[in-house]
Design an enzyme around this catalytic site. Structure first.
Site, PDB file in Angstrom:
ATOM      1  CB  CYS A   1      50.366  47.660  48.901  1.00  0.00           C
ATOM      2  SG  CYS A   1      51.612  46.529  48.759  1.00  0.00           S
TER       3      CYS A   1
ATOM      4  CD1 TRP B   1      51.045  50.282  37.597  1.00  0.00           C
ATOM      5  CD2 TRP B   1      51.782  51.583  39.112  1.00  0.00           C
ATOM      6  NE1 TRP B   1      50.542  50.947  38.106  1.00  0.00           N
ATOM      7  CE2 TRP B   1      51.087  52.216  38.840  1.00  0.00           C
ATOM      8  CE3 TRP B   1      53.160  52.167  39.777  1.00  0.00           C
ATOM      9  CZ2 TRP B   1      50.535  52.826  39.748  1.00  0.00           C
ATOM     10  CZ3 TRP B   1      52.820  53.345  41.001  1.00  0.00           C
ATOM     11  CH2 TRP B   1      51.069  53.187  40.921  1.00  0.00           C
ATOM     12  CG  ASN B   2      52.867  49.322  43.439  1.00  0.00           C
ATOM     13  OD1 ASN B   2      52.506  48.075  42.530  1.00  0.00           O
ATOM     14  ND2 ASN B   2      53.079  49.331  44.533  1.00  0.00           N
TER      15      ASN B   2
ATOM     16  CD  GLU C   1      45.525  52.039  47.307  1.00  0.00           C
ATOM     17  OE1 GLU C   1      44.833  51.741  46.335  1.00  0.00           O
ATOM     18  OE2 GLU C   1      46.436  51.094  48.243  1.00  0.00           O
TER      19      GLU C   1
ATOM     20  CD  GLU D   1      49.072  43.692  47.882  1.00  0.00           C
ATOM     21  OE1 GLU D   1      47.951  44.734  48.700  1.00  0.00           O
ATOM     22  OE2 GLU D   1      49.932  44.037  48.882  1.00  0.00           O
ATOM     23  CG  LEU D   2      42.661  43.485  45.934  1.00  0.00           C
ATOM     24  CD1 LEU D   2      40.992  43.804  46.432  1.00  0.00           C
ATOM     25  CD2 LEU D   2      42.980  43.574  45.054  1.00  0.00           C
TER      26      LEU D   2
ATOM     27  CE  LYS E   1      49.175  42.115  31.806  1.00  0.00           C
ATOM     28  NZ  LYS E   1      49.678  43.774  32.098  1.00  0.00           N
TER      29      LYS E   1
HETATM   30  O1  TXE Z   1      45.558  48.816  38.395  1.00  0.00           O
HETATM   31  P1  TXE Z   1      45.855  47.202  37.940  1.00  0.00           P
HETATM   32  P2  TXE Z   1      46.367  50.549  38.272  1.00  0.00           P
HETATM   33  C1  TXE Z   1      45.816  50.668  43.318  1.00  0.00           C
HETATM   34  C2  TXE Z   1      46.146  52.465  42.950  1.00  0.00           C
HETATM   35  C3  TXE Z   1      46.132  52.561  41.787  1.00  0.00           C
HETATM   36  C4  TXE Z   1      45.184  51.834  41.135  1.00  0.00           C
HETATM   37  C5  TXE Z   1      45.097  51.956  39.933  1.00  0.00           C
HETATM   38  O2  TXE Z   1      44.886  52.510  44.196  1.00  0.00           O
HETATM   39  O3  TXE Z   1      46.126  54.109  41.882  1.00  0.00           O
HETATM   40  O4  TXE Z   1      45.252  50.235  42.241  1.00  0.00           O
HETATM   41  O5  TXE Z   1      45.914  50.882  39.644  1.00  0.00           O
HETATM   42  C6  TXE Z   1      47.017  44.973  35.298  1.00  0.00           C
HETATM   43  N1  TXE Z   1      42.607  41.582  33.942  1.00  0.00           N
HETATM   44  N2  TXE Z   1      47.243  49.544  43.134  1.00  0.00           N
HETATM   45  O6  TXE Z   1      45.306  50.863  37.357  1.00  0.00           O
HETATM   46  O7  TXE Z   1      44.747  47.983  36.744  1.00  0.00           O
HETATM   47  C7  TXE Z   1      47.659  45.268  34.865  1.00  0.00           C
HETATM   48  O8  TXE Z   1      48.036  45.137  33.077  1.00  0.00           O
HETATM   49  C8  TXE Z   1      43.827  40.925  33.615  1.00  0.00           C
HETATM   50  C9  TXE Z   1      47.061  49.166  44.377  1.00  0.00           C
HETATM   51  O9  TXE Z   1      47.940  50.493  37.531  1.00  0.00           O
HETATM   52  O10 TXE Z   1      44.869  46.933  38.709  1.00  0.00           O
HETATM   53  C10 TXE Z   1      48.207  45.490  35.808  1.00  0.00           C
HETATM   54  O11 TXE Z   1      49.182  43.564  35.137  1.00  0.00           O
HETATM   55  N3  TXE Z   1      44.824  41.801  33.807  1.00  0.00           N
HETATM   56  C11 TXE Z   1      48.553  47.823  44.475  1.00  0.00           C
HETATM   57  C12 TXE Z   1      48.087  44.953  37.119  1.00  0.00           C
HETATM   58  O12 TXE Z   1      46.508  43.873  36.846  1.00  0.00           O
HETATM   59  C13 TXE Z   1      44.361  43.241  33.955  1.00  0.00           C
HETATM   60  C14 TXE Z   1      48.985  48.603  43.049  1.00  0.00           C
HETATM   61  C15 TXE Z   1      47.604  45.642  38.111  1.00  0.00           C
HETATM   62  O13 TXE Z   1      46.702  47.204  37.249  1.00  0.00           O
HETATM   63  C16 TXE Z   1      43.142  43.923  33.770  1.00  0.00           C
HETATM   64  C17 TXE Z   1      48.416  48.855  41.822  1.00  0.00           C
HETATM   65  C18 TXE Z   1      42.010  42.675  33.463  1.00  0.00           C
HETATM   66  N4  TXE Z   1      40.971  43.545  32.869  1.00  0.00           N
HETATM   67  C19 TXE Z   1      47.559  50.058  41.811  1.00  0.00           C
HETATM   68  N5  TXE Z   1      43.023  45.175  33.707  1.00  0.00           N
HETATM   69  C20 TXE Z   1      48.566  47.741  45.309  1.00  0.00           C
HETATM   70  N6  TXE Z   1      47.602  46.932  45.994  1.00  0.00           N
HETATM   71  O14 TXE Z   1      49.918  47.806  46.261  1.00  0.00           O
HETATM   72  C21 TXE Z   1      44.611  45.277  34.394  1.00  0.00           C
HETATM   73  N7  TXE Z   1      45.308  44.530  34.470  1.00  0.00           N
END
Ligand code: TXE
Length: 493
Positions: A286, A153-154, A385, A252-253, A177
């Site tokens: 990130c 979402w960011n 993080e 990219e995590l 997605k």
């Molecule tokens: O991310 P998610 P979230 C980090 C940041 C944050 C943490 C959690 O530390 O606090 O991640 O954020 C999809 N199978 N970053 O919960 O869950 C979800 O719908 C397949 C770093 O928002 O990783 C969304 O489209 N897909 C980061 C996407 O994964 C799945 C940016 C990311 O959501 C899924 C954001 C599943 N089982 C958060 N579960 C960066 N690298 O910039 C969720 N999703």
């Protein structure tokens, strides 16, 4: 308030979920619902993946020349430029990012498509200088098939562009997605892709939640590559799904990036660099420079000046041009930030700024710019993080200690180095274990510059000249030039 209603894009059609289910997207600045979107389940994902597979086999796409793919990408870049204000407003509304930040990102977005368009017809294979005189061999780069793009979402548009453009340049098809918290601009991007002339089914978008929609997509046997940006916990699910059919992966995590300030740095710039690193985008980046490592000679001065600058940050409605920090994108993220700050204080960190929600007249998920002083680098707040506007600062003695601290991390996405000493800049750049190093700057991006991480920050690189290759398979073709009959079949040739 009347809700904006969106449909998903499957096979060039705008559709609701087959179940008829929907979900609401909340406006982070008011915590109120503003949009309603289809809640896709496995049946919808099945249709989207089948449409993408059909489009991959469709001669209109399969036989389109690389030059033709490049032209479509260029047109998509132009259409994004034509619609930039609309896209910037929509993304700011959806994820609560500052309008000045979304405008900046959208203004630059066409570059990713124009740059990658130019790479589409430069995927040259090679002829092999074989050591077998009666054989000729060459290599070709071929598309993988259906790609799944999982977007957080960011920065939805930017993080989609660096997946979508190379995937299409290489001749793949894609199912995107977006995050359940910020899907609107990705649906608009699909609309522009259709307008640009990409055949139906080449770009599809399914909206919904991670564990249902996202998981159905990533475990689908027809998906040949998953390009994922998000958190580590989710990434582990994605990696497990990929094991079923050995889908290619890029991950990219995020990270816990060190921003390292030496005593000889231009302090005014370094203060701005520290602010850019952690308070821009409310720290929901990130590459956030969330670990401030400051040389002891200037430590006290630096901390005072940073507090002075950060306390002047204007927090407010992200749609307001004057705002410098908006809300957290989600209530969950605000809770994560509050929890990690509470843990840090319990562990002995000293709160120097912020640490609470601001007293402003809004119901959104705002959090003040926060600075925590730490005496030990092993504290949780130095290692985890936060993904919010929370910097933890610690002093170091010399270059060796700075480097040791910088590398004392599970992550390795980015690092900032602030010094006027050229030799030191290069020594540190070489020593730091991260995918990106910025010297005397922070948060710079370019379509030409690869991004991606070391260690737990993931693997694979996005952007840059090699990004298209990551969406291809390499094929080796052997031609027997000999007129002689095939020799002994039991001996390898
Ligand atoms: O991310 P998610 P979230 C980090 C940041 C944050 C943490 C959690 O530390 O606090 O991640 O954020 C999809 N199978 N970053 O919960 O869950 C979800 O719908 C397949 C770093 O928002 O990783 C969304 O489209 N897909 C980061 C996407 O994964 C799945 C940016 C990311 O959501 C899924 C954001 C599943 N089982 C958060 N579960 C960066 N690298 O910039 C969720 N999703």
């Amino acid at each position: 308030m009347t809700l904006a209603r969106f449909k998903m894009c499957i096979d060039g059609q705008w559709v609701d979920a087959l179940s008829g289910k929907t979900f609401k997207s909340l406006d982070p600045s008011s915590a109120e619902a503003w949009a309603e979107l289809p809640d896709a389940d496995q049946a919808d994902v099945e249709q989207a993946v089948q449409a993408a597979q059909k489009a991959f086999e469709n001669p209109a796409w399969r036989n389109l020349s690389a030059t033709g793919r490049g032209k479509l990408l260029r047109r998509l870049g132009d259409l994004i430029a034509d619609n930039k204000e609309h896209l910037a407003q929509l993304e700011s509304r959806d994820n609560g990012k500052l309008i000045r930040e979304t405008r900046g990102q959208v203004n630059y977005l066409p570059e990713f498509f124009h740059y990658t368009a130019g790479l589409a017809d430069k995927l040259e294979g090679g002829t092999l200088p074989l050591d077998k005189p009666d054989m000729f061999a060459y290599t070709t780069h071929e598309p993988l098939g259906v790609v799944a793009g999982i977007i957080p979402w960011n920065s939805p548009l930017y993080l989609t562009a660096i997946k979508l453009a190379p995937a299409l340049a290489a001749g793949n098809t894609i199912v995107l997605k977006p995050s359940e918290h910020a899907s609107a601009t990705i649906l608009e991007l699909a609309r522009l892709a259709l307008e640009a002339g990409f055949p139906a089914g080449v770009v599809n978008v399914v909206t919904g939640f991670g564990p249902s929609t996202g998981a159905a997509l990533t475990r689908h046997p027809l998906v040949r590559k998953i390009a994922f940006t998000g958190g580590a916990a989710t990434a582990r699910h994605v990696v497990r799904s990929s094991a079923e059919n050995f889908a290619r992966l890029s991950l990219e995590l995020g990270g816990k990036s060190p921003n390292i300030i030496f005593a000889d740095a231009d302090l005014d710039s370094a203060i701005n660099g520290a602010v850019a690193g952690i308070y821009a985008a409310s720290g929901q980046s990130c590459v956030a420079g969330s670990r401030l490592l400051v040389q002891e000679d200037i430590y006290d001065d630096f901390v005072e000046r940073l507090i002075e600058r950060a306390s002047r940050i204007r927090i407010g409605n992200p749609q307001d041009d004057a705002s410098e920090m908006g809300p957290m994108a989600t209530a969950q993220q605000l809770a994560v930030v509050e929890g990690l700050v509470a843990d840090a204080l319990a562990e002995g960190a000293r709160l120097r700024l912020g640490g609470k929600r601001p007293a402003i007249d809004a119901r959104g998920w705002y959090y003040e710019p926060t600075l925590l002083e730490c005496d030990s680098h092993s504290m949780k707040i130095m290692q985890e993080e936060v993904f919010g506007p929370v910097a933890s600062v610690i002093r170091f003695k010399d270059e060796a200690q700075a480097l040791a601290m910088a590398n004392d991390s599970q992550f390795g996405l980015a690092a900032g180095i602030w010094t006027r000493d050229l030799g030191r800049a290069h020594r540190m750049a070489k020593g730091v274990r991260s995918g990106i190093v910025w010297v005397n700057t922070y948060r710079a991006v370019s379509a030409m510059a690869p991004i991606g991480g070391f260690n737990n920050s993931g693997y694979g690189r996005e952007s840059g000249i090699d990004s298209v290759l990551a969406y291809t398979e390499l094929k080796t073709v052997w031609i027997n030039l000999s007129q002689e009959p095939m020799p002994d079949p039991f001996v390898m040739r």
